[in-house]
Design a protein around this motif. Structure first.
Motif, PDB file in Angstrom:
ATOM      1  N   ALA A   1       6.030 -21.063  -5.371  1.00  0.00           N
ATOM      2  CA  ALA A   1       6.143 -20.196  -4.167  1.00  0.00           C
ATOM      3  C   ALA A   1       6.304 -18.699  -4.705  1.00  0.00           C
ATOM      4  O   ALA A   1       5.974 -17.521  -4.036  1.00  0.00           O
ATOM      5  CB  ALA A   1       7.080 -20.458  -3.347  1.00  0.00           C
ATOM      6  N   ASP A   2       6.886 -18.655  -6.127  1.00  0.00           N
ATOM      7  CA  ASP A   2       7.536 -17.012  -6.373  1.00  0.00           C
ATOM      8  C   ASP A   2       6.673 -16.614  -7.457  1.00  0.00           C
ATOM      9  O   ASP A   2       6.951 -15.722  -8.095  1.00  0.00           O
ATOM     10  CB  ASP A   2       8.954 -17.262  -6.872  1.00  0.00           C
ATOM     11  N   SER A   3       5.360 -17.281  -7.668  1.00  0.00           N
ATOM     12  CA  SER A   3       4.692 -17.089  -8.852  1.00  0.00           C
ATOM     13  C   SER A   3       3.584 -16.047  -8.369  1.00  0.00           C
ATOM     14  O   SER A   3       3.129 -15.871  -7.350  1.00  0.00           O
ATOM     15  CB  SER A   3       3.767 -18.240  -9.447  1.00  0.00           C
ATOM     16  N   ALA A   4       3.332 -14.862  -9.073  1.00  0.00           N
ATOM     17  CA  ALA A   4       2.485 -13.894  -8.949  1.00  0.00           C
ATOM     18  C   ALA A   4       1.033 -14.164  -9.551  1.00  0.00           C
ATOM     19  O   ALA A   4       1.149 -14.734 -10.716  1.00  0.00           O
ATOM     20  CB  ALA A   4       2.905 -12.510  -9.480  1.00  0.00           C
ATOM     21  N   PRO A   5       0.060 -13.989  -8.961  1.00  0.00           N
ATOM     22  CA  PRO A   5      -1.591 -14.275  -9.364  1.00  0.00           C
ATOM     23  C   PRO A   5      -1.591 -13.699 -10.599  1.00  0.00           C
ATOM     24  O   PRO A   5      -1.130 -12.297 -10.757  1.00  0.00           O
ATOM     25  CB  PRO A   5      -2.242 -13.987  -8.396  1.00  0.00           C
ATOM     26  N   LEU A   6      -2.054 -14.159 -11.640  1.00  0.00           N
ATOM     27  CA  LEU A   6      -2.482 -13.252 -12.836  1.00  0.00           C
ATOM     28  C   LEU A   6      -3.819 -12.487 -12.496  1.00  0.00           C
ATOM     29  O   LEU A   6      -4.137 -11.347 -13.211  1.00  0.00           O
ATOM     30  CB  LEU A   6      -2.846 -14.443 -13.826  1.00  0.00           C
ATOM     31  N   LEU A   7      -4.727 -13.305 -12.024  1.00  0.00           N
ATOM     32  CA  LEU A   7      -5.986 -12.408 -11.286  1.00  0.00           C
ATOM     33  C   LEU A   7      -6.040 -12.356  -9.714  1.00  0.00           C
ATOM     34  O   LEU A   7      -5.785 -13.279  -9.073  1.00  0.00           O
ATOM     35  CB  LEU A   7      -6.937 -13.309 -11.734  1.00  0.00           C
ATOM     36  N   ALA A   8      -6.092 -11.246  -9.200  1.00  0.00           N
ATOM     37  CA  ALA A   8      -5.821 -10.892  -7.607  1.00  0.00           C
ATOM     38  C   ALA A   8      -7.124 -10.060  -7.214  1.00  0.00           C
ATOM     39  O   ALA A   8      -7.038  -8.794  -8.001  1.00  0.00           O
ATOM     40  CB  ALA A   8      -4.685 -10.203  -7.386  1.00  0.00           C
ATOM     41  N   ALA A   9      -7.825 -10.488  -6.465  1.00  0.00           N
ATOM     42  CA  ALA A   9      -9.119  -9.734  -6.040  1.00  0.00           C
ATOM     43  C   ALA A   9      -9.125  -9.454  -4.669  1.00  0.00           C
ATOM     44  O   ALA A   9      -8.655 -10.479  -4.069  1.00  0.00           O
ATOM     45  CB  ALA A   9     -10.537 -10.411  -6.734  1.00  0.00           C
ATOM     46  N   ARG A  10      -9.469  -8.239  -4.250  1.00  0.00           N
ATOM     47  CA  ARG A  10      -9.669  -7.965  -2.961  1.00  0.00           C
ATOM     48  C   ARG A  10     -10.841  -7.207  -2.266  1.00  0.00           C
ATOM     49  O   ARG A  10     -10.873  -6.159  -3.153  1.00  0.00           O
ATOM     50  CB  ARG A  10      -8.318  -7.351  -2.511  1.00  0.00           C
ATOM     51  N   GLY A  11     -11.524  -7.829  -1.379  1.00  0.00           N
ATOM     52  CA  GLY A  11     -12.654  -6.660  -0.963  1.00  0.00           C
ATOM     53  C   GLY A  11     -13.633  -6.596  -2.136  1.00  0.00           C
ATOM     54  O   GLY A  11     -14.396  -5.602  -1.864  1.00  0.00           O
ATOM     55  N   VAL A  12     -13.807  -7.169  -2.670  1.00  0.00           N
ATOM     56  CA  VAL A  12     -14.959  -7.050  -3.846  1.00  0.00           C
ATOM     57  C   VAL A  12     -16.368  -7.298  -3.402  1.00  0.00           C
ATOM     58  O   VAL A  12     -16.725  -8.021  -2.833  1.00  0.00           O
ATOM     59  CB  VAL A  12     -14.765  -8.111  -5.143  1.00  0.00           C
ATOM     60  N   THR A  13     -16.867  -6.228  -3.458  1.00  0.00           N
ATOM     61  CA  THR A  13     -18.228  -6.023  -2.831  1.00  0.00           C
ATOM     62  C   THR A  13     -19.375  -5.371  -3.870  1.00  0.00           C
ATOM     63  O   THR A  13     -18.756  -4.368  -4.615  1.00  0.00           O
ATOM     64  CB  THR A  13     -18.638  -5.059  -1.566  1.00  0.00           C
ATOM     65  N   PHE A  14     -20.426  -6.151  -4.260  1.00  0.00           N
ATOM     66  CA  PHE A  14     -21.180  -5.607  -5.514  1.00  0.00           C
ATOM     67  C   PHE A  14     -22.959  -5.870  -5.023  1.00  0.00           C
ATOM     68  O   PHE A  14     -23.241  -6.780  -4.052  1.00  0.00           O
ATOM     69  CB  PHE A  14     -20.910  -6.338  -6.762  1.00  0.00           C
TER      70      PHE A  14
END
Length: 358
Positions: A4-17
């Motif tokens: 629960a206290d772990s932060a993501p190593l990879l975090a993507a948000r709203g990626v549009t391409f």
């Protein structure tokens, strides 16, 4: 599941391409959001053209973002300088379908190249030989790539990607050219790497042999993530549905569609899931925690894998005991639509995952 206290190593948000411009413009990704945590293996699957490999290259700083955000560790990739992108890529292990081995170098020398961009550890040679041995290549250390099979070259490329112990591993069809034994060695190595080094693994694959080893499976369609499911929970749900008798004679595709309709719900310790005297047509599958379930047989304590509710498993009340509950809920109307064939299966991969539950 990540702590629960772990932060993501990879975090993507709203990626549009998109590729191309004007009338030739083709949207590949739309508002993609995804988090991958240390120690976690996430498999991305979906039909050809869904945007899986494009997202992988964006996450690896191999292609520049057009819109949205991707953060690796504490670094935002959007607007990152060329030097910053190179520094990020040195911390990633890349496994792609093209081997990119140097024909003039031996197997051992190709793998040792992984250390050349940074400080070479004193045990580099030992690590190179050990990882090649784990992949069944101990007898090929001094051979050139041209003397290896396609599958052997792929395993050399995998060894090179992992020998420097990257914190993030990005893999595109890593076992496509491998037989069953070699594929098992690769996924075993990835699983150990994730567990022992807390590396995060994001893998694009259609190889159903790998699905049970993942922590989560993300399904993309038309550039969007349409489902993001924990494998253990989903397999438990499929097993519970198959064994419940609530849906007799279901084939695997219909079972997969039913599982696709399940919605995660959480309750705090002591909370009421089903209140006595109130009608609730949903079917519930308990995946974590313990609950007090009261039905015609009276109250009893139940744990993960328990299915209750609906017309086939009526209950009087259900209450969480001394720990939080995680459940999956199936709406009765949604279940009937699936069984009547009015919904297409959300995830065909689930039919592969659950083929052995009966």
């Amino acid at each position: 599941m990540p702590p629960a206290d772990s932060a993501p190593l990879l975090a993507a948000r709203g990626v549009t391409f998109a590729f191309g411009e004007g009338p030739a413009r083709r949207q590949v990704l739309t508002e993609v959001a995804l988090a991958v945590y240390p120690g976690e293996i996430v498999i991305a699957t979906g039909p050809s053209g869904a945007g899986k490999t494009t997202f992988l290259t964006l996450a690896g700083a191999l292609r520049s973002l057009q819109a949205g955000q991707i953060r690796l560790w504490d670094t935002e990739l959007a607007g990152l300088s060329a030097a910053g992108q190179v520094a990020i890529r040195r911390r990633i292990g890349f496994i792609f379908q093209d081997h990119h081995l140097f024909g003039a170098l031996t197997v051992r020398q190709n793998v040792r190249l992984a250390f050349e961009a940074g400080a070479v550890p004193p045990d580099a040679d030992r690590r190179v030989d050990a990882i090649l041995d784990s992949l069944g290549l101990a007898d090929h250390l001094d051979k050139k790539p041209r003397h290896l099979s396609t599958g052997q070259r792929q395993r050399v490329a995998i060894a090179r990607a992992l020998v420097h112990r990257p914190a993030l591993i990005l893999a595109d069809e890593p076992t496509a050219a491998l037989d069953a034994d070699s594929g098992a060695a690769v996924i075993g190595l990835l699983r150990r790497t994730a567990a022992e080094q807390r590396s995060a693994v994001l893998m694009v694959t259609h190889d159903d042999r790998l699905f049970p080893f993942a922590d989560r499976i993300v399904h993309l369609r038309d550039g969007r993530i349409v489902s993001d499911r924990h494998v253990a929970d989903t397999v438990a749900a499929a097993t519970a549905l198959a064994r419940s008798g609530a849906f007799p004679a279901l084939g695997p595709v219909t079972l997969a569609a039913l599982v696709g309709e399940l919605r995660p719900v959480s309750f705090a310790a002591g909370a009421t899931v089903v209140e006595a005297g109130r009608r609730d047509d949903r079917l519930w599958i308990l995946v974590a925690g313990r609950a007090e379930l009261t039905d015609a047989r009276g109250p009893r304590s139940v744990g993960p894998g328990t299915l209750f509710g609906g017309a086939s498993h009526p209950v009087v009340s259900v209450r969480a005991l001394d720990e939080p509950l995680r459940l999956l809920a199936l709406d009765a109307a949604a279940a009937q639509r699936v069984i009547a064939g009015q919904l297409a299966p959300e995830e065909q991969l689930a039919a592969l995952l659950f083929r052995d539950v009966r």
